[in-house]
Write a protein that holds these residues in place. Structure first.
Motif, short mmCIF file in Angstrom:
data_model
loop_
_atom_site.label_atom_id
_atom_site.label_comp_id
_atom_site.label_asym_id
_atom_site.label_seq_id
_atom_site.Cartn_x
_atom_site.Cartn_y
_atom_site.Cartn_z
N ASP A 131 -2.48 -7.90 5.36
CA ASP A 131 -3.56 -8.49 6.15
C ASP A 131 -3.46 -8.15 7.63
N SER A 133 -13.20 -1.09 9.27
CA SER A 133 -12.76 -2.46 9.00
C SER A 133 -13.54 -3.05 7.83
N GLU A 134 -14.84 -2.83 7.83
CA GLU A 134 -15.69 -3.35 6.75
C GLU A 134 -15.36 -2.70 5.41
N LYS A 135 -15.18 -1.39 5.42
CA LYS A 135 -14.94 -0.67 4.18
C LYS A 135 -13.54 -0.92 3.61
N GLY A 183 -11.65 -3.66 4.33
CA GLY A 183 -11.36 -5.08 4.18
C GLY A 183 -10.21 -5.56 5.05
N ARG A 184 -9.98 -4.87 6.17
CA ARG A 184 -8.93 -5.26 7.11
C ARG A 184 -9.43 -5.02 8.53
#
Length: 288
Positions: free
Chosen positions: A24, A53-55, A57-58
């Motif tokens: 995370d 970041s969106e693609k 997930g971090r």
């Protein structure tokens, strides 16, 4: 026995928690100074950081590093997880710390560009052999087109810059172009993409800059990940998918990349062999 078992279970639990926390943790995206200043560079590449970041997930934290050499070192020493860096910078980071390329940027649909040497049209210089006794500027020593490739060319011609030129400077690509057009500098090394962009943006005038030498095609800038991150094959697969999806995403979000940049294509270490060979030939890259 039960106490020992409890300790093992507790230890495994700690490792799982630490692994989850690491998963995370924000990813640090280092970008070279492609624009004239840091603020503009940050603004230009922030949409790409947000997209990744969106693609992925971090959270992806963007940081501009003001020299190619510095960016290569930051990727090598763990300060950066993912780097968008010049070919020579990538080769250095790969050699020093096992950083691995996952994709190459496309410029007008092509994964390659050219190193050039420029002068003012009124300088009387028409080819590199006319440079003897004149002032010449390289880019920083982490630059492919600004340092490694012209240095390699000079070496093949038996030219030792420190004795051949009246003065040798090391500065940024934009400064080289500006000083050449002003007549402050006789000549310098650059790359075609930078010169074209500066002309388009009105930073220099095309009729005050003349190309006197052009290299063979060079591999474009690399997106590379640290050796530690590269070991996570599932992550690398997701990152490659995100990067190769940029071309399609640009149709809806044109500011995702600067003008003329049209996406990314998956590439591996072999694509950067010409840069590695030039590094070895000049002695700036040591065989391990």
């Amino acid at each position: 026995m039960k106490a020992a078992l409890k300790l093992i279970v507790l230890f495994c639990a700690v490792l799982l928690v630490q692994g989850a926390m690491a998963a995370d943790a924000p990813l640090r995206l280092g970008v070279g100074l492609f624009q004239p200043d840091k603020d503009k560079n940050d603004a230009t590449y922030r949409p790409l950081a947000n997209y990744l970041s969106e693609k992925l997930g971090r959270k992806v934290e963007l940081r501009t590093v003001d020299s190619w050499e510095g960016l290569a070192k930051s990727l090598a020493n763990g300060e950066t997880d993912i780097g968008l860096l010049g070919p020579w910078g990538y080769v250095l980071a790969n050699q020093e710390a096992g950083a691995q390329v996952v994709a190459t940027i496309l410029y007008d649909g092509k994964p390659e560009y050219y190193g050039i040497m420029v002068t003012h049209p009124n300088s009387g210089i028409n080819k590199p052999s006319d440079l003897k006794g004149r002032t010449f500027a390289f880019g920083d020593k982490g630059s492919t087109s600004g340092y490694l490739i012209p240095l390699h060319y000079f070496m093949t011609q038996g030219i030792i810059p420190e004795t051949y030129f009246s003065k040798v400077l090391y500065t940024k690509h934009q400064a080289i172009e500006t000083q050449v057009t002003q007549g402050v500098l006789d000549a310098g090394a650059d790359y075609n993409r930078n010169r074209n962009a500066m002309i388009e943006q009105g930073l220099i005038k095309a009729d005050q800059s003349k190309i006197i030498w052009q290299s063979d095609p060079l591999p474009n800038d690399a997106v590379a990940v640290s050796a530690a991150l590269y070991a996570d094959k599932a992550f690398v697969t997701r990152l490659k998918a995100a990067l190769t999806g940029v071309t399609q995403a640009l149709k809806k979000q044109p500011d995702l990349l600067p003008a003329h940049y049209t996406g990314f294509v998956a590439r591996d270490n072999l694509f950067y062999k010409p840069i590695r060979d030039a590094g070895l030939a000049t002695g700036t890259l040591k065989v391990k």
